[in-house]
Design a protein around this motif. Structure first.
Motif, short mmCIF file in Angstrom:
data_model
loop_
_atom_site.label_atom_id
_atom_site.label_comp_id
_atom_site.label_asym_id
_atom_site.label_seq_id
_atom_site.Cartn_x
_atom_site.Cartn_y
_atom_site.Cartn_z
N ILE A 1 0.95 -1.38 0.28
CA ILE A 1 -0.03 -0.04 0.06
C ILE A 1 0.91 1.53 0.04
O ILE A 1 1.70 1.42 0.83
CB ILE A 1 -0.89 0.00 1.17
CG1 ILE A 1 -1.78 -1.15 1.36
CG2 ILE A 1 -1.73 1.42 1.14
CD1 ILE A 1 -2.74 -1.35 2.54
N GLY B 1 -4.91 4.94 3.37
CA GLY B 1 -3.89 3.64 3.27
C GLY B 1 -3.87 2.74 4.55
O GLY B 1 -3.87 1.53 4.41
N MET C 1 -7.15 0.49 4.59
CA MET C 1 -6.76 -0.49 3.70
C MET C 1 -6.09 -1.52 4.47
O MET C 1 -6.58 -2.81 4.22
CB MET C 1 -6.11 -0.10 2.51
CG MET C 1 -6.02 -1.08 1.33
SD MET C 1 -7.37 -1.42 0.36
CE MET C 1 -8.15 -2.84 1.07
N ALA C 2 -4.93 -1.21 4.99
CA ALA C 2 -4.26 -2.37 5.82
C ALA C 2 -5.20 -2.80 6.91
O ALA C 2 -5.19 -4.27 6.92
CB ALA C 2 -3.17 -1.56 6.51
N VAL D 1 1.07 -7.35 5.10
CA VAL D 1 0.63 -5.90 4.45
C VAL D 1 1.83 -5.13 4.83
O VAL D 1 2.04 -4.82 5.70
CB VAL D 1 -0.60 -5.58 4.90
CG1 VAL D 1 -1.01 -4.10 4.26
CG2 VAL D 1 -1.77 -6.46 4.63
N VAL E 1 2.77 -0.99 4.23
CA VAL E 1 2.40 0.54 3.93
C VAL E 1 3.73 1.39 3.84
O VAL E 1 4.43 1.40 4.64
CB VAL E 1 1.52 0.83 4.99
CG1 VAL E 1 0.79 2.16 4.55
CG2 VAL E 1 0.29 0.08 5.32
N CYS F 1 1.08 -6.29 9.54
CA CYS F 1 1.07 -4.85 8.88
C CYS F 1 2.22 -4.27 9.29
O CYS F 1 2.58 -4.34 10.58
CB CYS F 1 -0.16 -4.28 9.14
SG CYS F 1 -1.75 -4.91 8.56
N ILE G 1 -1.57 -1.35 -4.14
CA ILE G 1 -2.66 -0.27 -3.94
C ILE G 1 -2.34 1.09 -3.74
O ILE G 1 -1.47 1.29 -2.76
CB ILE G 1 -3.46 -0.76 -2.72
CG1 ILE G 1 -4.12 -2.05 -2.85
CG2 ILE G 1 -4.76 0.09 -2.44
CD1 ILE G 1 -4.73 -2.90 -1.66
N ALA H 1 -2.69 4.62 -2.45
CA ALA H 1 -3.38 5.20 -1.65
C ALA H 1 -2.97 6.72 -1.31
O ALA H 1 -2.96 7.12 -0.22
CB ALA H 1 -4.03 4.76 -0.38
N ALA I 1 -11.74 1.02 0.75
CA ALA I 1 -11.00 0.09 1.47
C ALA I 1 -11.61 -1.13 2.04
O ALA I 1 -11.23 -2.21 1.60
CB ALA I 1 -10.17 0.87 2.67
#
Length: 479
Positions: free
Chosen positions: A63, A70, A73-74, A87, A89, A185, A221, A223, A392
């Protein structure tokens, strides 16, 4: 068990040619040829199926962008049953910074965060909003929206028996989402995207950063906002698919503490809108990081000159002086002027939007956009963050449908997400653009409507219940 089955299939695929050679000694060459052809065909089908399975395996998702979009989304990828393993970011900034940006409104986004287990936290960090009061600068009331009552009549906007309608400082929402990130994450700072390599052949997308590092993902993704590097490097090939200036600018002033409207520091539970000649001012109260109290004034005005967006919210002392002058010239009441004078942090932005019907996904479907990167919209319905959070959740929901068998591939999942979210975001974007034109009516800027048209419009929409319908339609989650 699944690994054992795959091993057994591979062993059978290897044994078949050996067995067919043995059979040829007893049965001649024709059975040998048929079995070999069958073996080759089977192996090809198996390899195609195995490659397709790998393409639909979300071991790692990247992300780009560590804002509310963002980070939401995570959360969604890990809290819905997507099967995503890891995941990551990435953000170009050095760290999460407090005191960046202004206050935002949460409604449908708050309700969706509640579905991800964050409802209690939102109720703790946000300020409940009871109503939105719209008046002229001469204090004639045009419209009052009892948003709390409207939300109570919409089950999807309720959590723990309370309406999910709040104000919150952007940095506080960002910090909340970062602090509550699920296991699996990780946030990486100082990571500015310089290129995206979308390789359909190996089913991976590679993100290259300014520090020379690179990372591979099963799905990337974007964001990263209205100036999205992900969009520019992997999706946008159309010159028309660039941010459009709306001929409107906004000056934001943030003041510590609560003093408005009566000087006693009470929480009004209301947002106040003030219409002047060529201007529209919004005032409200917010909670920031560590429950600090803030008030904000946002002054909206028409301006034909495109002076840029200021996406990093760079502050300037001259903005405060200009804002106060505009407010005074428009005849705003003392409570608005005093708030503007008390504010100690100012920034100005140009209002831009994206043509939302442009593509949100790459041709390979391995790159997808959410939030402002997909459909940046003017802020006049207060739906930017709300729609990003819904993006998301919707995308994660479609990816979870792969695991359940309702959707067959990542490609189909991102297509389903884009189809479902384009309709409501396009409608909200159009309504926001219209509101921006109406709210800045009057003044000397060319092309603006007379202010009496605006005042009559808002008064009439309030009496007919149209304003209530517009609010609840925009606020209701559509995921």
């Amino acid at each position: 068990m699944a690994g054992s089955m795959v091993s057994l299939i591979v062993i059978i695929a290897v044994i078949i040619p050996t067995s067919s050679a043995h059979l040829s000694l007893n049965g001649g060459l024709k059975p040998l040829g048929r079995l070999r052809r069958t073996s080759v065909s089977f192996q090809r089908r198996f390899l195609r199926a195995w490659a397709e399975r790998k393409r639909n395996c979300l071991d790692r998702v990247g992300i780009i962008g560590c804002g509310p979009a963002g980070l939401s989304m995570a959360h969604a990828l890990k809290k819905l049953d997507t099967g995503v393993g890891r995941v990551d970011v990435f953000d170009k900034g050095e760290a999460l910074k407090s005191g960046l940006g202004g206050g935002i409104q949460l409604n449908g986004g708050a309700a969706v965060l509640a579905r991800m287990g964050l409802g209690d936290k939102i109720q703790e960090y946000g300020l409940p909003v009871k109503g939105i009061r719209t008046r002229t600068v001469s204090e004639k009331e045009l419209l009052y929206l009892n948003v709390s009552a409207l939300a109570r009549n919409e089950p999807s906007l309720m959590h723990n028996g309370e309406p999910m309608v709040f104000t919150i400082m952007r940095d506080s929402l960002q910090q909340l989402l970062a602090d509550e990130l699920p296991n699996g994450c990780q946030i990486h700072f100082n990571k500015r995207v310089v290129d995206v390599l979308d390789d359909e052949a190996n089913g991976k997308v590679t993100c290259i950063f300014a520090d020379g590092s690179s990372e591979k993902f099963d799905l990337l993704i974007g964001a990263d906002g209205i100036r999205s590097q992900v969009k520019q490097k992997s999706i946008s090939a159309n010159e028309d698919d660039t941010p459009k200036y709306s001929n409107i600018r906004i000056q934001f002033g943030i003041a510590p503490g609560w003093e408005r409207p009566d000087g006693k520091g009470k929480y009004t539970q209301e947002l106040h809108q003030w219409f002047g000649e060529g201007t529209y001012a919004l005032t409200g109260q917010y909670l920031g990081v560590e429950n600090q109290k803030f008030e904000m004034v946002a002054l909206v005005f028409a301006d034909d000159e495109d002076e840029g967006e200021n996406p990093d919210w760079i502050q300037g002392d001259e903005v405060k002086e200009n804002c106060i002058q505009r407010l005074e010239a428009a005849g705003n009441p003392d409570e608005v002027i005093s708030l503007a004078k008390r504010a100690n942090r100012y920034f100005e932005v140009g209002v831009y939007y994206y043509p939302s019907l442009m593509p949100w996904t790459s041709e390979t479907k391995q790159v997808v956009l959410i939030g402002d990167a997909a459909h940046a919209m003017p802020p006049f319905l207060g739906q930017g963050a709300n729609q990003a959070i819904q993006d998301a959740f919707c995308l994660a929901s479609k990816l979870s449908d792969i695991k359940s068998g309702r959707i067959s591939s990542i490609s189909d999942a991102v297509d389903a997400y884009e189809f479902q979210r384009k309709i409501p975001t396009t409608a909200i974007q159009l309504e926001s653009r219209i509101l921006g034109v109406l709210e800045t009516a009057g003044g000397s800027t060319s092309g603006t409507l007379p202010s009496f048209v605006r005042d009559a419009f808002f008064g009439l929409t309030g009496k007919l219940g149209i304003a209530e319908k517009v609010f609840i339609t925009g606020a209701t989650p559509q995921v």
